[in-house]
Design a protein around this motif. Structure first.
Motif, mmCIF file in Angstrom:
data_model
loop_
_atom_site.group_PDB
_atom_site.id
_atom_site.type_symbol
_atom_site.label_atom_id
_atom_site.label_comp_id
_atom_site.label_asym_id
_atom_site.label_seq_id
_atom_site.Cartn_x
_atom_site.Cartn_y
_atom_site.Cartn_z
ATOM 1 N N PHE A 89 32.181 43.416 43.131
ATOM 2 C CA PHE A 89 33.340 42.531 43.026
ATOM 3 C C PHE A 89 34.440 43.261 42.276
ATOM 4 O O PHE A 89 34.165 44.052 41.370
ATOM 5 C CB PHE A 89 32.994 41.245 42.257
ATOM 6 C CG PHE A 89 32.017 40.345 42.952
ATOM 7 C CD1 PHE A 89 32.463 39.357 43.815
ATOM 8 C CD2 PHE A 89 30.660 40.480 42.727
ATOM 9 C CE1 PHE A 89 31.552 38.517 44.458
ATOM 10 C CE2 PHE A 89 29.747 39.644 43.358
ATOM 11 C CZ PHE A 89 30.201 38.656 44.228
ATOM 12 N N GLU A 90 35.678 42.985 42.646
ATOM 13 C CA GLU A 90 36.796 43.576 41.908
ATOM 14 C C GLU A 90 36.915 42.938 40.538
ATOM 15 O O GLU A 90 37.188 43.615 39.544
ATOM 16 C CB GLU A 90 38.099 43.389 42.695
ATOM 17 C CG GLU A 90 39.291 44.067 42.058
ATOM 18 C CD GLU A 90 40.522 44.033 42.943
ATOM 19 O OE1 GLU A 90 41.538 43.438 42.524
ATOM 20 O OE2 GLU A 90 40.471 44.596 44.055
ATOM 21 N N LYS A 115 35.173 38.644 56.974
ATOM 22 C CA LYS A 115 35.490 39.251 55.699
ATOM 23 C C LYS A 115 36.463 38.367 54.919
ATOM 24 O O LYS A 115 37.219 37.588 55.496
ATOM 25 C CB LYS A 115 36.130 40.636 55.904
ATOM 26 C CG LYS A 115 35.147 41.772 56.154
ATOM 27 C CD LYS A 115 35.894 43.066 56.301
ATOM 28 C CE LYS A 115 34.936 44.251 56.414
ATOM 29 N NZ LYS A 115 34.261 44.547 55.144
ATOM 30 N N LYS A 171 29.148 43.360 49.376
ATOM 31 C CA LYS A 171 30.242 44.292 49.649
ATOM 32 C C LYS A 171 30.658 44.273 51.115
ATOM 33 O O LYS A 171 31.792 44.626 51.454
ATOM 34 C CB LYS A 171 29.835 45.698 49.216
ATOM 35 C CG LYS A 171 29.666 45.829 47.707
ATOM 36 C CD LYS A 171 28.953 47.099 47.319
ATOM 37 C CE LYS A 171 29.791 48.320 47.517
ATOM 38 N NZ LYS A 171 29.154 49.535 46.953
ATOM 39 N N SER A 188 38.074 36.583 42.531
ATOM 40 C CA SER A 188 37.563 36.629 41.163
ATOM 41 C C SER A 188 36.312 35.764 41.125
ATOM 42 O O SER A 188 36.287 34.678 41.701
ATOM 43 C CB SER A 188 38.597 36.103 40.167
ATOM 44 O OG SER A 188 38.935 34.756 40.474
ATOM 45 N N THR A 238 38.992 48.150 52.337
ATOM 46 C CA THR A 238 39.705 49.042 51.433
ATOM 47 C C THR A 238 40.865 49.706 52.175
ATOM 48 O O THR A 238 40.946 49.650 53.408
ATOM 49 C CB THR A 238 38.764 50.126 50.890
ATOM 50 O OG1 THR A 238 38.313 50.943 51.997
ATOM 51 C CG2 THR A 238 37.557 49.498 50.209
ATOM 52 N N GLU A 243 41.307 38.459 50.706
ATOM 53 C CA GLU A 243 41.774 39.054 49.462
ATOM 54 C C GLU A 243 40.588 39.206 48.518
ATOM 55 O O GLU A 243 39.578 38.520 48.648
ATOM 56 C CB GLU A 243 42.852 38.190 48.805
ATOM 57 C CG GLU A 243 44.098 37.978 49.642
ATOM 58 C CD GLU A 243 45.045 36.978 49.017
ATOM 59 O OE1 GLU A 243 45.058 36.871 47.772
ATOM 60 O OE2 GLU A 243 45.747 36.283 49.759
ATOM 61 N N SER A 244 40.731 40.098 47.555
ATOM 62 C CA SER A 244 39.664 40.301 46.576
ATOM 63 C C SER A 244 39.535 39.070 45.689
ATOM 64 O O SER A 244 40.516 38.650 45.074
ATOM 65 C CB SER A 244 39.955 41.534 45.720
ATOM 66 O OG SER A 244 39.978 42.699 46.510
ATOM 67 N N MET A 269 33.520 41.817 51.456
ATOM 68 C CA MET A 269 34.699 41.995 50.638
ATOM 69 C C MET A 269 35.853 42.487 51.518
ATOM 70 O O MET A 269 35.637 43.026 52.601
ATOM 71 C CB MET A 269 34.420 43.013 49.530
ATOM 72 C CG MET A 269 33.534 42.487 48.399
ATOM 73 S SD MET A 269 34.306 41.156 47.436
ATOM 74 C CE MET A 269 33.198 39.794 47.823
#
Length: 378
Positions: free
Chosen positions: A96-97, A54, A206, A60, A212, A57-58, A209
């Motif tokens: 995606f965030e 994974k 996802k 860009s 959460t 961090e989220s 990612m």
């Protein structure tokens, strides 16, 4: 034989009539007409390259208009609109965030796309190639094949490679003796096909990612807290993880085993304290009130629990160890004095910075690591 065929036809008619996508036009003289929306038929999603771990961090991501390799008029315009459809679907799916789509970009190869995305400050770049496209509109079949490639911009490594085809067939009328089945094309079968492909591709995206808060075991309601505590019962195990921090994309390229813990065997709480202090901030009172309610619930009343404090990697290990112990003690004092939880049912411990949930590489991750955990004391 005729009664059997008649019964089967009636069953098929009833099934179609009850389906949400069907419309029935009854008739006494002629066979009843049943209309159904043309389904999107897809090949199995092919994922030939995927990350091993994974993300930490989220990220860009910058998305390019798709490149239509088939010779046709207005290929750039078509590629822009196809990419826009996928972008809209992924945005709705929260794949995606941060996902930016720039319709003015022109794809000229992965190296150029990586370079442009890097200069734009994106962590990932998404490119798509459409090798086959046939649009029949609302009168003929529509078919499309999409190839999506996602690269990290730091070194240009290909992280995810996906391919899938979709087709919306315009079928002829089917005679079922008692009724005629007509397939009805939508006004935009191509949009339906692209959206369906995008939803399938969102699943593997996802899956890598970052986890959460819920997946990591955080909760903010008494009901969720009760479930988290009941599911606990054993302390976190494992060696010191102080060196677990790493870059956002680096975690995808390294082998598993040295990463941060993903243990979920205790309830996690984002209790806010004053800087370098064990004083609980007022904004966390509501969270602790919910915890007190959970501990006094019928499911947990009278059960002994452990409150463990954790810290991020700022300051020294010795300082963080003592700070985590004092913060756990502050939570216990609050629960006893303001929450009405018997003090003898709670004991505290501190682990400092030695058990991070996630790498200490961002403000958000450090907040996750500055946590208080609650588990049953067996």
């Amino acid at each position: 034989m005729k009664p059997i065929l008649r019964a089967l036809a009636l069953m098929a008619f009833a099934t179609l009539a009850l389906a949400a996508c069907a419309h029935v036009d009854p008739s006494i003289v002629n066979p009843t007409k049943v209309y159904r929306d043309a389904p999107v038929e897809k090949s199995k999603l092919a994922v030939s390259v995927k990350p091993r771990n994974k993300l930490n961090e989220s990220p860009s991501a910058l998305m390019y208009p798709f490149w239509v390799s088939q010779k046709m008029e207005n290929t750039l315009l078509v590629g822009r609109e196809l990419a826009r459809l996928v972008h809209q679907t992924w945005t709705g799916e929260a794949a995606f965030e941060t996902l930016v789509y720039d319709p003015q970009l022109i794809y000229r190869g992965p190296e150029q796309a990586v370079s442009v995305a890097r200069r734009a400050g994106a962590d990932l770049v998404i490119v798509g190639i459409v090798p086959y496209l046939y649009t029949g509109g609302s009168i003929d079949s529509t078919a499309v094949t999409l190839q999506v490639r996602i690269y990290e911009t730091r070194g240009g490594t290909l992280l995810l490679s996906m391919d899938q085809s979709a087709r919306v067939n315009a079928r002829l009328t089917q005679d079922w003796i008692l009724f005629d089945l007509h397939t009805r094309l939508s006004d935009s079968p191509l949009a339906e096909a692209m959206a369906s492909i995008a939803r399938d591709m969102a699943v593997p995206i996802k899956s890598w990612m970052p986890p959460t808060d819920e997946e990591l075991g955080f909760a903010d309601s008494s009901q969720a807290m009760t479930r988290g505590i009941l599911a606990s019962g054993s302390p976190l195990a494992g060696p010191d993880d102080g060196d677990a921090s790493r870059g956002m994309v680096a975690g995808l390229l390294d082998t598993a085993g040295k990463g941060a813990k993903r243990a979920n065997n205790s309830l996690k709480l984002k209790v806010e304290f004053d800087v370098d202090s064990a004083r609980i901030r007022e904004e966390s009172y509501g969270l602790l009130n919910e915890l007190a309610k959970a501990l006094k619930s019928d499911a947990l009343k009278g059960r002994k629990v452990v409150l463990s404090g954790h810290a991020d990697s700022d300051h020294t290990r010795e300082y963080n160890q003592k700070l985590s112990e004092r913060r756990a003690a502050s939570v216990k004092a609050y629960l006893a004095e303001r929450g009405g939880v018997p003090a003898e049912l709670m004991r505290t411990e501190g682990h400092g910075e030695t058990r991070p949930l996630v790498p200490n590489t961002s403000k958000a991750n450090k907040q996750r690591n500055r946590r208080v955990e609650v588990r049953l004391d067996n």
